[in-house]
Design an enzyme around this catalytic site. Structure first.
Site, mmCIF file in Angstrom:
data_model
loop_
_atom_site.group_PDB
_atom_site.id
_atom_site.type_symbol
_atom_site.label_atom_id
_atom_site.label_comp_id
_atom_site.label_asym_id
_atom_site.label_seq_id
_atom_site.Cartn_x
_atom_site.Cartn_y
_atom_site.Cartn_z
ATOM 1 N N LYS A 118 -6.008 -4.798 -11.079
ATOM 2 C CA LYS A 118 -6.474 -5.049 -12.452
ATOM 3 C C LYS A 118 -5.531 -6.003 -13.180
ATOM 4 O O LYS A 118 -5.645 -6.177 -14.384
ATOM 5 C CB LYS A 118 -6.526 -3.730 -13.231
ATOM 6 C CG LYS A 118 -7.436 -2.678 -12.660
ATOM 7 C CD LYS A 118 -7.456 -1.496 -13.632
ATOM 8 C CE LYS A 118 -7.898 -0.218 -12.980
ATOM 9 N NZ LYS A 118 -7.528 0.942 -13.798
ATOM 10 N N ARG A 139 6.758 -1.656 2.007
ATOM 11 C CA ARG A 139 6.584 -2.798 2.897
ATOM 12 C C ARG A 139 5.767 -3.837 2.148
ATOM 13 O O ARG A 139 4.756 -3.502 1.518
ATOM 14 C CB ARG A 139 5.847 -2.387 4.169
ATOM 15 C CG ARG A 139 5.342 -3.565 4.956
ATOM 16 C CD ARG A 139 4.796 -3.174 6.298
ATOM 17 N NE ARG A 139 5.868 -2.908 7.249
ATOM 18 C CZ ARG A 139 5.699 -2.855 8.562
ATOM 19 N NH1 ARG A 139 4.501 -3.031 9.081
ATOM 20 N NH2 ARG A 139 6.706 -2.616 9.357
HETATM 21 C C1 NCD Z 1 7.081 -5.045 13.395
HETATM 22 C C2 NCD Z 1 6.904 -5.580 11.990
HETATM 23 O O1 NCD Z 1 6.022 -5.136 11.250
HETATM 24 O O2 NCD Z 1 7.706 -6.433 11.641
HETATM 25 N N1 NCD Z 1 6.431 -3.843 13.624
HETATM 26 C C3 NCD Z 1 7.032 -2.673 13.275
HETATM 27 O O3 NCD Z 1 7.440 -2.467 12.152
HETATM 28 N N2 NCD Z 1 7.206 -1.774 14.256
HETATM 29 C C4 NCD Z 1 6.790 -6.050 14.428
HETATM 30 C C5 NCD Z 1 5.441 -6.680 14.485
HETATM 31 O O4 NCD Z 1 4.577 -6.443 13.654
HETATM 32 O O5 NCD Z 1 5.250 -7.451 15.431
#
Ligand code: NCD
Length: 358
Positions: A118, A139
């Protein structure tokens, strides 16, 4: 209490990573991070402490009483998992780590389902999460976002720790911790990790796990690093500059079999084509010689190990999966234990767990 309150964002942002470390520590005199943002926060003593704590936790968790005991530590706390990039292992292992310590969790896995959609700023979203939770595990595709959010929170009325579970093409510190834990455990009874040779293979340019692990390995004595990739995806200069500065021996090559013959660990990675600037860009690169199969396995010594942060595509042939040297499954489970240790230590529980009666 973190001391990120003592510095303006513009000044903090400009500091070299190692100089940022003291601002992120849990308390004066204890180098354990409050916010975990990048690999440069971990030196050898800290890595040894986390390995010891992980081993202790996994031992305690073996019994029903031990599991219930671990759950009692943080059953009064809540953690938020804020993942605006795809994830299976990192999400689930952090979730499981929270569960081991009794933390209740909430999650947003797609910014489109939060008020960001939004038009809310990320700063406001993060402050919203911090109103309800005691830790944020995040993340993001954006480099440096976790850092900015950590600064914002430390300067708010309700500071809570941030764990970076992958930021852009840049850093993945908790993956590097689990990789180190796996390496340390694999060579524990075989003379240790010092003096070993670790080969990275695949997309070394855009793989954040490579950048974080390459750095953490510099904490070990005489560990050589070999980088095997097509020239378009070779390890970036910021990674090798650190190695050169620290006097760490390294080699850049495109010969996986030759590297395997002299390596103790092979760290395979997938082609990170989600970062292609033009669609299909990666597909034009010849990656056929950067895959690990039966012939490469034959080049690996009897004590050698094969690792992968996963997910894999075809860079490790499934015929390797049952070989005792294939460490990627155990590596995945190690992630749950070291993330549990990191969360426990972030909440100041290291001594309580180490000194408990178990
Ligand atoms: C990795 C990432 O996301 O950087 N995966 C993970 O966290 N195990 C590697 C990847 O996505 O290739």
């Amino acid at each position: 209490m973190a001391r990120l309150t003592e510095i303006e964002w513009e000044k903090f942002e400009e500091l070299p990573l190692e100089a940022k470390r003291p601002y992120l520590e849990r308390s004066v005199g204890d180098s354990m991070p409050y916010h975990t943002l990048f690999a440069q926060q971990f030196d050898r003593p800290l890595l040894d402490r986390l390995v010891a704590l992980s081993n202790r936790i996994r031992f305690i968790a073996k019994s029903r009483e031990g599991s219930l005991f671990l759950k009692s530590f943080l059953s009064h706390k809540r953690a938020m998992l804020y993942f605006s990039q795809p994830s299976s292992r990192t999400f689930l292992s952090h979730l499981a780590a929270c569960q081991i310590l009794g933390l209740t969790t909430g999650s947003v896995r797609d910014a489109a389902t939060s008020s960001e959609f939004k038009g809310e700023s990320r700063e406001d979203s993060i402050r919203t999460f911090s109103s309800y939770f005691d830790m944020i595990i995040m993340r993001s595709p954006e480099q440096g976002l976790a850092e900015k959010m950590a600064w914002e929170l430390s300067n708010s009325d309700r500071p809570i720790p941030i764990l970076n579970a992958g930021s852009g093409k840049d850093q993945h510190p908790t993956q590097a911790l689990l990789d180190i834990y796996t390496l340390v455990r694999s060579f524990e009874t075989k003379g240790g990790l010092d003096g070993r040779t670790v080969t990275f293979c695949g997309d070394l340019l855009r793989g954040r796990t490579v950048r974080s692990l390459s750095y953490l390995l510099t904490n070990f004595k005489d560990v050589k690093q070999i980088f095997v990739a097509p020239k378009e995806l070779q390890v970036p200069e910021d990674v090798t500059a650190i190695l050169a500065e620290k006097g760490v021996p390294f080699e850049i090559t495109d010969d996986l079999r030759a590297a395997t013959r002299v390596s103790d660990a092979i760290y395979m990675t997938r082609i990170q084509d989600e970062w292609d600037s033009a669609k299909g860009e990666s597909a034009k690169i010849d990656t056929s010689r950067f895959k690990f199969g039966a012939e490469e396995l034959a080049c690996l010594g009897p004590d050698g190990i094969i690792m992968h942060p996963l997910p894999r595509r075809d860079e490790i042939a499934t015929c390797c999966d049952r070989d005792p040297r294939a460490m990627y499954w155990r590596q995945m489970r190690n992630g749950m234990w070291i993330r549990t240790a990191l969360i426990a230590a972030t909440f100041g529980l290291e001594k309580d767990i180490l000194n408990c009666g178990y």
